[in-house]
Design a protein around this motif. Structure first.
Motif, PDB file in Angstrom:
ATOM      1  N   GLN A 129      44.845  61.889  89.593  1.00 14.32           N
ATOM      2  CA  GLN A 129      44.694  62.456  88.229  1.00 14.32           C
ATOM      3  C   GLN A 129      43.679  61.571  87.297  1.00 14.32           C
ATOM      4  OE1 GLN A 129      45.784  65.390  87.118  1.00 14.32           O
ATOM      5  NE2 GLN A 129      46.376  65.803  89.267  1.00 14.32           N
ATOM      6  N   LYS A 130      43.569  60.321  87.682  1.00 13.01           N
ATOM      7  CA  LYS A 130      42.890  59.368  87.116  1.00 13.01           C
ATOM      8  C   LYS A 130      41.441  59.290  87.688  1.00 13.01           C
ATOM      9  CE  LYS A 130      44.823  55.294  86.268  1.00 13.01           C
ATOM     10  NZ  LYS A 130      44.282  54.922  85.174  1.00 13.01           N
ATOM     11  N   ASP A 131      41.196  60.043  88.565  1.00 11.80           N
ATOM     12  CA  ASP A 131      39.963  59.964  89.472  1.00 11.80           C
ATOM     13  C   ASP A 131      39.637  58.852  90.014  1.00 11.80           C
ATOM     14  OD1 ASP A 131      39.039  62.836  88.915  1.00 11.80           O
ATOM     15  OD2 ASP A 131      38.555  62.083  86.867  1.00 11.80           O
ATOM     16  N   ASP A 132      40.887  58.028  90.432  1.00 11.44           N
ATOM     17  CA  ASP A 132      40.507  56.853  91.326  1.00 11.44           C
ATOM     18  C   ASP A 132      40.878  57.109  92.814  1.00 11.44           C
ATOM     19  OD1 ASP A 132      40.659  54.162  92.229  1.00 11.44           O
ATOM     20  OD2 ASP A 132      41.652  53.498  90.518  1.00 11.44           O
TER      21      ASP A 132
ATOM     22  N   ALA B 195      48.990  59.978  90.599  1.00 10.60           N
ATOM     23  CA  ALA B 195      48.689  59.527  89.513  1.00 10.60           C
ATOM     24  C   ALA B 195      47.219  58.973  89.548  1.00 10.60           C
ATOM     25  CB  ALA B 195      49.391  58.626  89.020  1.00 10.60           C
ATOM     26  N   TYR B 196      46.812  58.343  90.682  1.00 16.29           N
ATOM     27  CA  TYR B 196      45.485  57.845  90.718  1.00 16.29           C
ATOM     28  C   TYR B 196      44.542  59.012  90.953  1.00 16.29           C
ATOM     29  CZ  TYR B 196      46.469  52.949  91.005  1.00 16.29           C
ATOM     30  OH  TYR B 196      47.027  51.497  90.771  1.00 16.29           O
TER      31      TYR B 196
ATOM     32  N   VAL C 106      51.826  55.290  87.065  1.00 12.48           N
ATOM     33  CA  VAL C 106      51.427  54.028  87.869  1.00 12.48           C
ATOM     34  C   VAL C 106      52.268  52.855  87.557  1.00 12.48           C
ATOM     35  CG1 VAL C 106      49.527  52.531  88.418  1.00 12.48           C
ATOM     36  CG2 VAL C 106      49.005  54.950  88.077  1.00 12.48           C
TER      37      VAL C 106
ATOM     38  N   GLN D 173      52.256  63.885  81.477  1.00 14.39           N
ATOM     39  CA  GLN D 173      50.851  63.394  81.806  1.00 14.39           C
ATOM     40  C   GLN D 173      50.270  62.116  81.404  1.00 14.39           C
ATOM     41  OE1 GLN D 173      48.199  66.695  81.057  1.00 14.39           O
ATOM     42  NE2 GLN D 173      49.212  68.181  82.132  1.00 14.39           N
ATOM     43  N   ASP D 174      51.377  61.258  81.195  1.00 14.61           N
ATOM     44  CA  ASP D 174      51.002  59.948  80.943  1.00 14.61           C
ATOM     45  C   ASP D 174      51.013  59.087  82.252  1.00 14.61           C
ATOM     46  OD1 ASP D 174      50.718  57.309  80.152  1.00 14.61           O
ATOM     47  OD2 ASP D 174      52.552  57.259  78.908  1.00 14.61           O
ATOM     48  N   PHE D 175      49.628  59.383  82.974  1.00 18.17           N
ATOM     49  CA  PHE D 175      49.584  58.996  84.373  1.00 18.17           C
ATOM     50  C   PHE D 175      49.251  57.372  84.339  1.00 18.17           C
ATOM     51  CE2 PHE D 175      47.452  63.208  84.179  1.00 18.17           C
ATOM     52  CZ  PHE D 175      48.516  63.814  84.719  1.00 18.17           C
ATOM     53  N   ASP D 176      48.944  56.669  83.376  1.00 19.89           N
ATOM     54  CA  ASP D 176      48.796  55.200  83.431  1.00 19.89           C
ATOM     55  C   ASP D 176      50.473  54.638  83.394  1.00 19.89           C
ATOM     56  OD1 ASP D 176      46.287  54.843  83.320  1.00 19.89           O
ATOM     57  OD2 ASP D 176      46.163  54.840  81.109  1.00 19.89           O
TER      58      ASP D 176
END
Length: 591
Positions: free
Chosen positions: A410-413, A407-408, A384, A378-381
């Motif tokens: 999950q990052k709410d982007d 991933a974005y 990316v 769960q290292d979404f950065d």
């Protein structure tokens, strides 16, 4: 009719491939027609001959133009004029195959071949036709005629070898291989083919003599000496094999193939320490090609697993090799695969995969595996970063856009997620994975709906279902959003019901279907499904509980409705004010 004919006419040029017994040069309908047309009609009047040609060549023109119904009628009429026209039978065979089946088509081709036995186009089609219906004996006869007509065709001889093999006619296999050798000259492949036949016959002496003859013919090619030694070793003659190996080493002390064979020799003769020593020397030597090291390492792993699976020694060997500069990432990939096999710590596997990419940054398979590993962390950065790097090297790889978009999310982007997914969709082609493409559109639909673009979201959902009509997540969300807007409820119900059929214990799917039935005012039916949703809901969803209250209220069970509404309120929903109003007024109130 036209569509079916079109398919068959196109298939004519691929019949040999479909037969699965060799490679032949495909013929287009145009070239096949032209070759067939060399046969002039006979035993008819001059006037009928002219009429035949007029209808026959017009049939060819119509076929080339795609007017297959007209072509069929013209060929039929030309055959009425000249019943002895081989070319007309040939052209009609494909059409009759559609109308009456393969056996009738084959009879037409057979008739054409009988009328014009020297026409190779007819024989070709007849032979492959027999293969397609499984008549190997007749196929052999047809290919032998073809080989007689065109003795220079190596592809025909290659097919004959395979057909005789299916008949277990080993003598004829050898006969055809000899014809191929006369045509093409001797080669390693032909020698090996002969050896395989002799082996199937149990003729060990002939098998060895074929190899020895090739070795004697090429005395400067040490590979044949190594092959001779290998044959001797495999057939219980280790001393003679050793003598061959020594002769090779005398001529070329750095010969890698013979050193690898010597490992087998030492193991066969019980000299394990010498075998292990030579194996390690080859593995750590910078002179050993990577493909040979990979082969040896696979054997090391196999031996280790068969003797208990202690990874200590295997890992030590890998590390020694990987300390050296690597020409390819093959060994690093094998190392990562071994770590995965042995269920090593995830960070160790991650470092190994990063090592593969350091050698071959365009290795999409290794990067994809790394993405999966990092995703689980769960290292979404980091996801990316890895996905972006992957797109630098493989801009057409949809999986990287997929991971980037997720991933974005999950990052709410949502903006960057939508951009990544749209760029991924632009890479779609006929070879794209339908499941992956479907998920792209499903996620895009969810994002677009969250951003308030309902029409664009529904268009994305439609695209999703075109690629995979049973994408359950898409069906559920699409149906639920339609019900919330009170639009197309019948369509929504049909989509939602499919999800319930597929996963009858899924509380989310049950809730959606119950809610759509509620919107359709089918309250009794809705009650059945919402109760199942509550029973299967392990997360205690405020939405499901509130829906249960609403549906029970509309079925006249206010006490149960109040209980559910209070539970929903305790879960801290976003619409607490609306739920309080329902509790206060003791009835369902539409929000």
């Amino acid at each position: 009719m036209k569509g079916v004919f079109q398919h068959i006419i196109i298939s004519l040029s691929t019949a040999a491939i479909l037969a699965g017994c060799g490679t032949q040069k495909a013929s287009s309908p145009q070239s096949t027609a032209a070759e067939a047309a060399v046969d002039a009609p006979s035993v008819i009047s001059h006037n009928d001959s002219l009429r035949f040609k007029m209808y026959y060549y017009e049939g060819i023109r119509q076929q080339i133009s795609g007017n297959l119904d007209a072509a069929y009628d013209l060929f039929r009429h030309s055959l009425d004029i000249n019943p002895g026209a081989a070319e007309a039978y040939f052209m009609l065979s494909s059409y009759e195959g559609v109308l009456q089946g393969d056996s009738v088509a084959l009879e037409y081709i057979k008739k054409a071949s009988e009328l014009s036995p020297g026409n190779n186009a007819y024989l070709d089609r007849l032979a492959t036709g027999y293969i397609m219906i499984g008549d190997i004996d007749e196929a052999v006869k047809a290919y032998e005629k073809l080989a007689h007509n065109s003795p220079e065709r190596a592809d025909v001889l290659n097919i004959l070898v395979q057909l005789y093999g299916r008949q277990k006619n080993y003598d004829m296999m050898l006969d055809v291989l000899q014809r191929m050798e006369t045509l093409e000259g001797g080669s390693e492949d032909l020698t090996l083919a002969k050896m395989r036949v002799y082996s199937m016959q149990g003729k060990k002496e002939e098998e060895f003599n074929a190899l020895k003859a090739m070795s004697d013919k090429h005395p400067n090619d040490l590979n044949y000496r190594v092959m001779t030694g290998n044959w001797l070793l495999q057939n219980g003659k280790p001393d003679e094999a050793y003598a061959e190996y020594m002769e090779v080493l005398k001529a070329d002390p750095e010969n890698i193939p013979v050193k690898m064979s010597m490992i087998d020799y030492y193991r066969t003769s019980g000299q394990k320490l010498r075998a292990d020593s030579l194996q390690e020397a080859l593995l750590v030597s910078t002179k050993t090609p990577a493909e040979n090291k990979v082969s040896l390492l696979r054997q090391v792993v196999a031996d280790s697993e068969s003797s208990g699976g202690d990874s200590t020694e295997v890992l030590s060997i890998f590390k020694k090799i990987l300390r050296q500069p690597q020409e390819t990432s093959d060994i690093a990939e094998l190392y990562a695969a071994y770590l995965t096999l042995k269920q090593m710590p995830q960070d160790t596997i991650t470092k190994a995969l990063e090592g593969v990419l350091a050698i071959s940054p365009d290795n999409s398979a290794a990067r994809f595996q790394l993405l999966q590993t990092v995703w689980m962390e769960q290292d979404f950065d980091r996801v990316v970063e890895i996905a972006r790097q992957g797109l630098d090297y493989n801009p057409d790889e949809m999986a990287f856009y997929y991971f980037l978009g997720l991933a974005y999310v999950q990052k709410d982007d949502d903006d960057n997620a939508l951009d990544a997914l749209r760029r991924g969709v632009s890479q779609i082609d006929d070879q794209s994975n339908p499941d992956l493409v479907s998920d792209f559109y499903a996620i895009m639909g969810d994002i677009l709906h969250d951003k308030g673009y309902a029409d664009e979201a529904y268009a994305a959902y439609d695209s999703c279902l075109q690629w995979k009509d049973d994408n359950l997540g898409c069906l559920n969300n699409y149906a639920y959003y339609l019900s919330e807007e009170n639009k197309h409820l019948e369509k929504a119900a049909q989509m939602s019901y499919r999800t319930v059929q597929a996963e009858p214990d899924n509380s989310t799917f049950l809730d959606t279907y119950a809610w759509i039935l509620f919107k359709q005012k089918k309250y009794a039916d809705a009650l059945q499904y919402i109760d199942m949703a509550v029973e299967n809901d392990t997360t205690k969803s405020a939405v499901i509980i509130e829906h249960a209250g609403d549906i029970h209220a509309m079925n006249g069970d206010i006490d149960t409705a109040l209980k559910y509404w209070k539970e929903a309120l305790d879960a801290g929903p976003d619409n607490a004010k609306a739920i309080r109003r329902k509790i206060k007024e003791k009835k369902y109130v539409e929000e």
